[in-house]
Design a protein around this motif. Structure first.
Motif, mmCIF file in Angstrom:
data_model
loop_
_atom_site.group_PDB
_atom_site.id
_atom_site.type_symbol
_atom_site.label_atom_id
_atom_site.label_comp_id
_atom_site.label_asym_id
_atom_site.label_seq_id
_atom_site.Cartn_x
_atom_site.Cartn_y
_atom_site.Cartn_z
ATOM 1 N N GLY A 27 0.809 -1.214 0.000
ATOM 2 C CA GLY A 27 0.000 0.000 0.000
ATOM 3 C C GLY A 27 0.841 1.262 0.000
ATOM 4 O O GLY A 27 0.553 2.221 -0.726
ATOM 5 N N ILE A 28 1.881 1.279 0.818
ATOM 6 C CA ILE A 28 2.773 2.442 0.864
ATOM 7 C C ILE A 28 3.432 2.663 -0.492
ATOM 8 O O ILE A 28 3.467 3.782 -1.022
ATOM 9 C CB ILE A 28 3.844 2.261 1.953
ATOM 10 N N THR A 156 -0.092 -8.400 -1.923
ATOM 11 C CA THR A 156 0.745 -7.285 -2.375
ATOM 12 C C THR A 156 0.088 -6.542 -3.531
ATOM 13 O O THR A 156 0.012 -5.307 -3.534
ATOM 14 C CB THR A 156 2.129 -7.793 -2.816
ATOM 15 N N PHE A 157 -0.390 -7.294 -4.517
ATOM 16 C CA PHE A 157 -1.022 -6.666 -5.688
ATOM 17 C C PHE A 157 -2.303 -5.930 -5.285
ATOM 18 O O PHE A 157 -2.543 -4.798 -5.722
ATOM 19 C CB PHE A 157 -1.341 -7.722 -6.735
ATOM 20 N N LEU A 158 -3.113 -6.575 -4.449
ATOM 21 C CA LEU A 158 -4.379 -5.974 -4.020
ATOM 22 C C LEU A 158 -4.139 -4.660 -3.279
ATOM 23 O O LEU A 158 -4.788 -3.643 -3.566
ATOM 24 C CB LEU A 158 -5.138 -6.950 -3.123
ATOM 25 N N SER A 159 -3.213 -4.663 -2.338
ATOM 26 C CA SER A 159 -2.948 -3.455 -1.557
ATOM 27 C C SER A 159 -2.338 -2.358 -2.424
ATOM 28 O O SER A 159 -2.674 -1.181 -2.284
ATOM 29 C CB SER A 159 -2.020 -3.763 -0.383
ATOM 30 N N PHE A 160 -1.435 -2.752 -3.332
ATOM 31 C CA PHE A 160 -0.809 -1.776 -4.220
ATOM 32 C C PHE A 160 -1.863 -1.067 -5.057
ATOM 33 O O PHE A 160 -1.850 0.160 -5.193
ATOM 34 C CB PHE A 160 0.202 -2.479 -5.123
ATOM 35 N N VAL A 161 -2.790 -1.841 -5.615
ATOM 36 C CA VAL A 161 -3.819 -1.269 -6.495
ATOM 37 C C VAL A 161 -4.843 -0.456 -5.699
ATOM 38 O O VAL A 161 -5.202 0.674 -6.086
ATOM 39 C CB VAL A 161 -4.526 -2.380 -7.298
ATOM 40 N N LEU A 162 -5.319 -0.997 -4.585
ATOM 41 C CA LEU A 162 -6.348 -0.307 -3.806
ATOM 42 C C LEU A 162 -5.848 1.016 -3.243
ATOM 43 O O LEU A 162 -6.482 2.070 -3.413
ATOM 44 C CB LEU A 162 -6.827 -1.206 -2.665
ATOM 45 N N VAL A 163 -4.713 0.973 -2.560
ATOM 46 C CA VAL A 163 -4.180 2.195 -1.951
ATOM 47 C C VAL A 163 -3.561 3.094 -3.016
ATOM 48 O O VAL A 163 -3.681 4.316 -2.956
ATOM 49 C CB VAL A 163 -3.141 1.854 -0.858
ATOM 50 N N GLY A 164 -2.916 2.462 -4.012
ATOM 51 C CA GLY A 164 -2.282 3.242 -5.070
ATOM 52 C C GLY A 164 -3.261 3.987 -5.947
ATOM 53 O O GLY A 164 -2.889 4.968 -6.610
#
Length: 242
Positions: A27-28, A156-164
Motif C-alpha cells: 500500500g505504501i 501485495t497486488f491488491l494493496s498496491f492497487v487499492l491504496v495506489g
C-alpha cells in the motif's frame, strides 16, 4: 494492551495477521509511486486524461511487478528451507552419530552439562522430526515461513492497487467538470494521498511495533520526497522537450 491484542489474534482489523506486512508495504509503495506519477505529470503540465492513463498504467504494471517479485522471493525462501531440511534428514539417516554430537555441542554451549545434557540429547534424537527441526533452528537458524507465494503476491497486488488508486481519485471523478483546473486536482490528490499514507503508516507502526506518530511522519516524508522529485523532473523535462 495493543501489543497483547495483536499477539492474541490472527487478524488485525480485517487482515490476516501473517500477511499484514505485505499489505502495508504494498500500500505504501502503491500510494507513493502513483502520486509520484501524478506529481511528475503535473510538473510537466500534462492534461487530466494523460495523468489518468499514466497513473493507471503505472498502477497495474508496478503492482504486478511487485507482486511477482514477492511471489518469487517467498517461493525461493521456502524452496531453500525445504532443500536444507532434506539435507538434514539425509545427514540424520546417514551420519547419525555426527549429527547427535552436533546436538550435544549446541546444548552444551547453552550451559547444559552431565546427565541433563545427555537426557536432552537423547530426547531430541529419539524423534527424527524433532531432531531435524532442532538442527534447522539451532544449527542453520532457519524457520519456515508459513506464508504461501500465491497469497503473498495476491495481497501485495491488491494493496498496491487499492491504496495506489487513491491519488488518482480526484482526477478520475473530475470527469468533464471543466471548472476544476489541474492545480486544484493536484491539491486534492495530494490531500487524499496524505490521508492514505497516514492510515497505512499507522498500520505499519502496528506491524513494526514502533511509535505511531514516528511511523506516520516517516511515511509522509518519504511520500513527499518522492512526489517532489517527480514534480521537479517533470517540470525540467517539460522545459527541455515541450
Amino acid at each position: 494492551m495493543l501489543e497483547r491484542k495483536i499477539h492474541s489474534t490472527d487478524k488485525i482489523l480485517f487482515f490476516n495477521k501473517e500477511y499484514i506486512s505485505e499489505f502495508v508495504y504494498g500500500g505504501i509503495d502503491g500510494a507513493i509511486t502513483t502520486f509520484a506519477v501524478v506529481a511528475g505529470a503535473e510538473g510537466a503540465s500534462l492534461g487530466i486524461a494523460v495523468v489518468i492513463i499514466l497513473g493507471l498504467a503505472n498502477l497495474i504494471a508496478d503492482g504486478f511487478s511487485m507482486s511477482v517479485g514477492n511471489f518469487f522471493s517467498t517461493k525461493a525462501s521456502r524452496d531453500n528451507f525445504d532443500r536444507h531440511k532434506a539435507i538434514e534428514y539425509w545427514e540424520v539417516d546417514n551420519l547419525g552419530e555426527t549429527e547427535k554430537n552436533e546436538i550435544r555441542e549446541i546444548y552444551a554451549a547453552k550451559g547444559f552439562k552431565g546427565d541433563l545434557l545427555e537426557n536432552v540429547v537423547n530426547v531430541i534424537t529419539a524423534d527424527k522430526e524433532v531432531w531435524v527441526d532442532t538442527m534447522m533452528k539451532e544449527e542453520l537458524e532457519m524457520i519456515k515461513d508459513d506464508k504461501t507465494p500465491v497469497k503473498t503476491a495476491a495481497v501485495t497486488f491488491l494493496s498496491f492497487v487499492l491504496v495506489g488508486a487513491i491519488p488518482l481519485l480526484a482526477y478520475i471523478f473530475a470527469g468533464s467538470d471543466k471548472s476544476m483546473n489541474n492545480s486544484e486536482l493536484f491539491l486534492y490528490s495530494g490531500l487524499l494521498t496524505g490521508v492514505a499514507l497516514v492510515l497505512v503508516g499507522s498500520l505499519k507502526s502496528i506491524v513494526t511495533q514502533r511509535n505511531m506518530l514516528g511511523g506516520i511522519a516517516e511515511t509522509l516524508l518519504l511520500g513527499g520526497l518522492a512526489a517532489s522529485l517527480a514534480y521537479i523532473v517533470g517540470d525540467v523535462l517539460e522545459r527541455v522537450f515541450l
